[in-house]
Design an enzyme around this catalytic site. Structure first.
Site, PDB file in Angstrom:
ATOM      1  N   TYR A 125       0.927  -1.112  -0.076  1.00  9.81           N
ATOM      2  CA  TYR A 125       0.062   0.115   0.097  1.00  9.81           C
ATOM      3  C   TYR A 125       0.854   1.369  -0.082  1.00  9.81           C
ATOM      4  CZ  TYR A 125      -4.967  -0.942   0.241  1.00  9.81           C
ATOM      5  OH  TYR A 125      -6.530  -1.020   0.032  1.00  9.81           O
ATOM      6  N   GLU A 145      -0.523   4.716  -0.527  1.00 15.74           N
ATOM      7  CA  GLU A 145      -1.465   6.002  -0.503  1.00 15.74           C
ATOM      8  C   GLU A 145      -0.635   7.411  -0.284  1.00 15.74           C
ATOM      9  OE1 GLU A 145      -4.399   3.621   1.104  1.00 15.74           O
ATOM     10  OE2 GLU A 145      -5.436   5.405   0.781  1.00 15.74           O
ATOM     11  N   ASP A 202      -7.311  13.952 -24.566  1.00 12.97           N
ATOM     12  CA  ASP A 202      -7.083  12.314 -24.015  1.00 12.97           C
ATOM     13  C   ASP A 202      -6.556  11.476 -25.281  1.00 12.97           C
ATOM     14  OD1 ASP A 202      -7.865   9.643 -23.464  1.00 12.97           O
ATOM     15  OD2 ASP A 202      -9.940  10.163 -22.634  1.00 12.97           O
ATOM     16  N   THR A 224      -4.209   6.004 -21.441  1.00 12.28           N
ATOM     17  CA  THR A 224      -4.138   4.801 -20.892  1.00 12.28           C
ATOM     18  C   THR A 224      -2.499   4.292 -21.207  1.00 12.28           C
ATOM     19  OG1 THR A 224      -5.466   3.721 -22.776  1.00 12.28           O
ATOM     20  CG2 THR A 224      -6.498   4.161 -20.391  1.00 12.28           C
ATOM     21  N   LYS A 234      -2.638   0.405 -24.520  1.00 11.91           N
ATOM     22  CA  LYS A 234      -3.182   0.396 -25.876  1.00 11.91           C
ATOM     23  C   LYS A 234      -1.815   0.384 -26.839  1.00 11.91           C
ATOM     24  CE  LYS A 234      -7.620   1.972 -24.755  1.00 11.91           C
ATOM     25  NZ  LYS A 234      -7.905   2.602 -23.714  1.00 11.91           N
ATOM     26  N   ARG A 294      -1.605  -2.362 -17.988  1.00 11.40           N
ATOM     27  CA  ARG A 294      -2.707  -1.659 -17.717  1.00 11.40           C
ATOM     28  C   ARG A 294      -2.440  -0.546 -16.819  1.00 11.40           C
ATOM     29  NH1 ARG A 294      -6.887  -4.570 -20.291  1.00 11.40           N
ATOM     30  NH2 ARG A 294      -8.262  -2.898 -19.865  1.00 11.40           N
TER      31      ARG A 294
HETATM   32  N1  DSN Z   1     -12.542   0.427 -23.910  1.00  3.62           N
HETATM   33  C1  DSN Z   1     -11.602   1.378 -24.795  1.00  3.62           C
HETATM   34  C2  DSN Z   1     -11.765   0.808 -26.326  1.00  3.62           C
HETATM   35  O1  DSN Z   1     -11.967  -0.133 -26.677  1.00  3.62           O
HETATM   36  O2  DSN Z   1     -11.659   2.013 -26.957  1.00  3.62           O
HETATM   37  C3  DSN Z   1     -11.569   2.600 -24.554  1.00  3.62           C
HETATM   38  O3  DSN Z   1     -11.618   2.662 -23.175  1.00  3.62           O
END
Ligand code: DSN
Length: 458
Positions: free
Chosen positions: A53, A55, A229, A255, A258, A264
């Site tokens: 942890y 925080e 974003d 994120t 991707k 993640r």
């Molecule tokens: N779920 C993602 C996507 O497939 O684009 C976006 O968060």
């Protein structure tokens, strides 16, 4: 996965993981938001760091024993600074557990409740975390839709389906009704009319680059902050393959799993004053302890992205997507906006006589995994939309290139032609019939063979 231990203690879970491993190996994953991480990223994510942890922020934690975690988070932030070429007065947050949490933390950190957010309409490729609600609010509000920009604005409805819509006043802009592209003049008009506090770009299905300078200028005209974003294209930005909003936008969120291929999680970039507020938006604003194992995965992934070969990877993702889009168009697929600048392609399936939901399931049964999607001005719903969305990060990680993209386009076309005669059946019957077709089984076997030449080894 090498875990004889798990196999002994919990063979059921072990077998499910093994089956998923096989599925990922044997099928072509064309979901643009998915990728395949290196063994090093996966080792870091599966490590003992998950026990801790932490925080708080580096050097100021609410728990003891965070000496190593402080070092890890410092290293991760340093790598992010370098990779995204941060201006000197900018800082980084890597603690938000997901892209949605990161976005929410920005809103909580920088905005007052009920502030106005102007974001992209969900059906056109926006994201749920940018706000979403159903049904026009009232006849008066409906009237506001009329006029020059009327058809390009969505004011939402009473059924506020996510937290951003519950806490903030969401105004959504659509793409141009003819081109399905950003219409910057209309966006300026919308911004002037609704005076947002925060203007957002980015999302899940817009295949073209966004002009961040124009967006920042619009935001500045109306006194709003501009947040980019870049969840989808983070790896392409990192690899220098698409324009970066860093140093232009006020806040950048993304994120990490991707195109960035880093496990993640999420990263938030902004100037130091804003990051201090956003840090409080993350904790105590929207979450408790960060997932230190995921931060380690991000750190390893960013280290990989800093290597010269990542630039080649990022470029190849786009080359592959462009070839795939071109081949699909030559096979009479209606590619939205006539192509792509990025890793993703949106295809309107109306002319094929089989729409998103059935097309996506038939393709999956034949070994091609993608997703159904709405498209701009879609008359259908997200649960049964007109389009399919596909992308190239995962297959590019496997080492596939232009030659394979041409093969994939050919397979997609063949599959759609084979299942077309069944398109009028109810969904469950359609699925049953398609699963039985020997031509579909043959393509699935051929795809498995193709995938065998590109093993997933990390
Ligand atoms: N779920 C993602 C996507 O497939 O684009 C976006 O968060």
């Amino acid at each position: 996965m090498n875990s004889s231990h798990l196999n002994k203690t919990d063979p059921k879970v072990y077998n499910l993981i093994k089956q998923e491993e096989t599925r990922q190996q044997d099928k072509l994953s064309l979901i643009p938001s998915e990728n395949y991480f290196s063994q090093s990223v996966r080792d870091a994510v599966g490590s003992v760091l998950m026990h801790k942890y932490s925080e708080g922020n580096i050097g100021h934690r609410y728990y003891e024993g965070n000496q190593i975690i402080d070092e890890l988070e410092t290293l991760t932030k340093d790598r992010a600074r370098k990779l995204f070429k941060l201006p000197k007065d900018w800082d980084v947050n890597v603690q938000a557990l997901s892209g949605s949490n990161a976005n929410l933390a920005v809103y909580i950190g920088l905005l007052k409740p009920n502030a106005t957010i102007m974001s992209m309409y969900l059906y056109d490729g926006g994201h749920l975390s940018h706000g979403w609600s159903y049904e026009p609010k009232s006849k008066e509000k409906k009237k506001e839709h009329e006029g020059k920009i009327g058809s390009m604005v969505y004011l939402g409805g009473e059924r506020k389906v996510n937290i951003s819509s519950r806490l903030f006043n969401i105004i959504q802009y659509k793409t141009n009704p003819k081109t399905f592209l950003f219409d910057y003049e209309a966006l300026l008009e919308i911004a002037k009319k609704y005076k947002p506090d925060l203007l957002i770009t980015g999302g899940t299905a817009y295949p073209r680059n966004i002009d961040h300078k124009k967006m920042k200028a619009i935001a500045k005209t109306v006194g709003a902050l501009y947040m980019a974003d870049i969840a989808h294209e983070a790896g392409l930005v990192a690899g220098g393959a698409v324009p970066s909003p860093v140093g232009i936008a006020d806040v950048v969120t993304m994120t990490t799993h991707k195109t960035l291929r880093s496990g993640r999680g999420s990263i938030i970039l902004a100037n130091k004053d804003m990051i201090a507020k956003i840090n409080r938006g993350v904790l105590p604003g929207v979450q408790g302890g960060p997932f230190n194992n995921n931060i380690a995965g991000i750190c390893v992934g960013l280290g990989e992205a800093l290597k010269p070969e990542f630039k080649i990877y990022a470029k190849q993702i786009i080359i592959n997507a462009r070839v795939l889009a071109k081949e699909l168009m030559s096979l009479d697929f209606d590619v939205v906006t006539g192509g792509t600048d990025k890793h993703l392609i949106l295809v309107n399936m109306l002319n094929k006589g089989i729409l998103g939901k059935k097309a996506a399931r038939a393709l999956d049964l034949a070994g091609i995994v993608l997703n159904m999607n709405t498209m701009p001005y879609d008359k259908r719903t997200p649960a049964d939309p007109s389009a399919i969305r596909l992308g190239t990060p995962f297959v590019t990680t496997r080492g596939m290139k232009e030659k394979e993209m041409k093969l994939i386009a050919g397979y997609i076309s063949q599959i759609i032609e084979i299942v077309k005669p069944y398109a009028k059946l109810e969904f469950e019957d359609f699925e049953k019939q398609v699963a039985k077709l020997s031509a579909i089984k043959q393509i699935s076997a051929d795809i498995k063979k193709l995938c065998g030449k590109f093993p997933l080894i990390g």
